[in-house]
Scaffold this motif. Structure first.
Motif, short mmCIF file in Angstrom:
data_model
loop_
_atom_site.label_atom_id
_atom_site.label_comp_id
_atom_site.label_asym_id
_atom_site.label_seq_id
_atom_site.Cartn_x
_atom_site.Cartn_y
_atom_site.Cartn_z
N VAL A 155 0.85 -1.19 0.00
CA VAL A 155 0.00 0.00 0.00
C VAL A 155 0.88 1.24 0.00
O VAL A 155 2.02 1.22 0.48
N SER A 156 0.35 2.31 -0.53
CA SER A 156 1.09 3.57 -0.57
C SER A 156 0.66 4.48 0.57
O SER A 156 -0.41 4.29 1.17
N ALA A 157 1.48 5.47 0.85
CA ALA A 157 1.13 6.47 1.86
C ALA A 157 -0.16 7.19 1.46
O ALA A 157 -0.99 7.52 2.32
N ALA A 158 -0.34 7.41 0.14
CA ALA A 158 -1.56 8.08 -0.33
C ALA A 158 -2.80 7.24 -0.04
O ALA A 158 -3.85 7.79 0.37
N TYR A 184 8.97 -3.61 1.57
CA TYR A 184 8.85 -2.18 1.28
C TYR A 184 10.22 -1.56 1.05
O TYR A 184 11.16 -1.81 1.81
N GLU A 185 10.32 -0.75 -0.01
CA GLU A 185 11.53 0.02 -0.24
C GLU A 185 11.62 1.13 0.82
O GLU A 185 10.62 1.52 1.42
N LYS A 186 12.83 1.65 1.01
CA LYS A 186 13.01 2.68 2.04
C LYS A 186 12.15 3.91 1.79
O LYS A 186 11.51 4.44 2.70
N ALA A 187 12.10 4.36 0.55
CA ALA A 187 11.31 5.55 0.22
C ALA A 187 9.83 5.32 0.49
O ALA A 187 9.12 6.24 0.96
N GLU A 188 9.34 4.12 0.19
CA GLU A 188 7.94 3.79 0.44
C GLU A 188 7.64 3.83 1.94
O GLU A 188 6.62 4.35 2.38
N MET A 189 8.57 3.27 2.72
CA MET A 189 8.40 3.25 4.17
C MET A 189 8.52 4.66 4.75
O MET A 189 7.76 5.05 5.65
N GLU A 190 9.46 5.44 4.23
CA GLU A 190 9.64 6.81 4.73
C GLU A 190 8.39 7.65 4.53
O GLU A 190 8.02 8.46 5.40
N GLU A 218 17.20 -5.39 1.06
CA GLU A 218 17.55 -4.79 2.35
C GLU A 218 16.29 -4.49 3.15
O GLU A 218 15.34 -3.92 2.61
N HIS A 219 16.31 -4.90 4.41
CA HIS A 219 15.18 -4.61 5.30
C HIS A 219 15.38 -3.26 5.96
O HIS A 219 16.48 -2.95 6.44
N HIS A 220 14.32 -2.45 6.01
CA HIS A 220 14.38 -1.13 6.62
C HIS A 220 13.47 -1.09 7.85
O HIS A 220 12.29 -1.44 7.77
N ARG A 221 14.03 -0.67 8.96
CA ARG A 221 13.28 -0.57 10.21
C ARG A 221 12.76 0.86 10.36
O ARG A 221 13.54 1.79 10.59
N PRO A 222 11.44 1.07 10.26
CA PRO A 222 10.92 2.44 10.26
C PRO A 222 11.23 3.21 11.54
O PRO A 222 11.37 4.43 11.50
N ALA A 223 11.36 2.51 12.67
CA ALA A 223 11.65 3.21 13.93
C ALA A 223 13.04 3.82 13.93
O ALA A 223 13.37 4.63 14.81
N SER A 224 13.89 3.44 12.96
CA SER A 224 15.25 3.97 12.90
C SER A 224 15.33 5.27 12.10
O SER A 224 16.39 5.89 12.04
#
Length: 395
Positions: A155-158, A184-190, A218-224
């Motif tokens: 899903v997207s932020a939109a 999720y890619e980093k930009a998508e998560m951000e 690569e896994h991205h942790r959103p809390a970071s």
């Protein structure tokens, strides 16, 4: 006896369909049927020996008494230091870490501690089967946002922003995903984290498959991402999938001090603590991380081979399409073109060809099925042969 003896909250809850499929396959095998099981959500490897030995030593040393509700102090400290290294914690504050009886229970604690009647929880679909039921048990309302294979199941932020209401308390993210294996890619998560900070809602980030990655993903942790993000993100994970410790029932939760304290308090009144001697096994994994991750890398060699074998076989079947998963150990092929609902397809496949899969309907995605490649190459090959025969009978 009247159903009135069952609480209203439990009347709303459905049994886990993934567990039901696994149990059905076991029952058929016990009855002498040649069943191919592609439904199980657990690694088929043994727990690394040094982890088992640490647990056995704890038993031999009499570590069989109650532990603190939030977990063994040394384990929480080791986890806090690890999450500080990951960038999730600003300081290695063990009070922000809770060890629970399983990643599933960590998810439930996160939801129960923060959500209640009048709250909405947004759940991207396809979703893990237990999220909606946990939300209902908390008295809150699950609300779904769908992303099909045309969006990579993400899903997207939109989409999230469009679904927000004044009642939205939490959004659940699961990357890598069960059932799709998407990441999720980093930009998508951000973009999603920025929305959470701007619109002031919580995120529960379920990262149970964080170390099961392929294709150099690569896994991205959103809390970071930022201090503000860390304040509103509850990170849940555990040892079950990474180290093939499903039966050990050991989960983790990392959150801001207020939420972590509430979760530990809640656990003190429910399970008391995660099994004490099992935590010593987990501590061996965290304190010997390089050794533990080598065992994971060895396991991933086999998972990756099976992933590609299953993917190639699925893509060769007329009427079935499948995205290439980047994480976990599942593929989520689309079977809608074969003319059956997910439930009917799965039921008939088991009846006719004795192949157990999980209907996509269970994950909020009719028209798909979930297959696990946490099984042997031989099972995958037989499963593909039978699945192809069944699909061809429908064309």
């Amino acid at each position: 006896i009247s159903m009135s003896i069952i609480s209203d909250s439990l009347k709303r809850i459905k049994p886990s369909p993934t567990i039901a499929v696994t149990q059905k396959a076991r029952e058929l095998r016990a009855a002498g049927k040649d069943v191919i099981g592609l439904g199980a959500g657990e690694p088929d490897f043994d727990t690394p020996s040094f982890i088992k030995e640490a647990c056995a030593q704890a038993l031999a040393d009499g570590k069989t008494k109650y532990a603190p509700a939030g977990g063994l102090p040394d384990l929480r400290k080791a986890l806090a230091e690890q999450y500080q290294g990951f960038g999730v914690l600003e300081e290695a504050n063990s009070a922000q870490v809770v060890v629970s009886p399983g990643g599933k229970y960590s998810c439930y604690l996160a939801i129960l501690a923060t959500c209640g009647p009048g709250d909405e929880v947004l759940i991207p679909a396809p979703y893990w089967v237990s999220y909606p039921e946990m939300v209902k048990l908390a008295g809150a309302t699950p609300k779904f946002i769908f992303a099909g294979d045309d969006q990579g199941f993400k899903v997207s932020a939109a989409q999230i922003e469009e679904a927000l209401t004044p009642s939205t308390k939490m959004v659940i993210l699961n990357s890598p995903s069960n059932p799709t294996g998407c990441l999720y890619e980093k930009a998508e998560m951000e973009a999603i984290v920025e929305l959470a900070c701007r619109k002031d809602f919580l995120l529960m980030s379920d990262e149970i498959y964080e170390h099961l990655l392929y294709d150099e993903a690569e896994h991205h942790r959103p809390a970071s991402f930022s201090k503000e993000a860390a304040e509103r993100i509850i990170t849940v994970s555990g040892f079950s999938k990474t180290f093939s410790m499903t039966g050990w029932r050991l989960g983790t939760l990392v959150a801001n001090p207020t939420i972590a304290k509430a979760v530990a308090s809640l656990q003190s009144q429910t399970t008391s603590n995660a099994t004490t001697f099992a935590q010593f096994g987990a501590m061996a994994a965290v304190q010997n991380w390089d050794k533990a991750m080598q065992a994971v890398k060895d396991m991933l060699v086999h998972f990756d081979r099976r992933r590609l074998k299953l993917l190639e076989g699925l893509q060769a079947i007329d009427g079935i399409s499948c995205l290439r998963a980047e994480g976990a150990f599942y593929l989520f092929p689309k079977i809608a073109e074969l003319g059956l609902s997910s439930d009917e397809f799965s039921a008939r496949l088991l009846e006719v060809e004795k192949v157990a899969v999980v209907s996509g309907h269970a994950f909020g995605a009719d028209g798909y099925i979930r297959l696990s490649y946490a099984t042997s190459d031989e099972v995958i090959e037989k499963g593909l042969e039978r699945l192809s025969r069944f699909a061809n009978s429908l064309n």
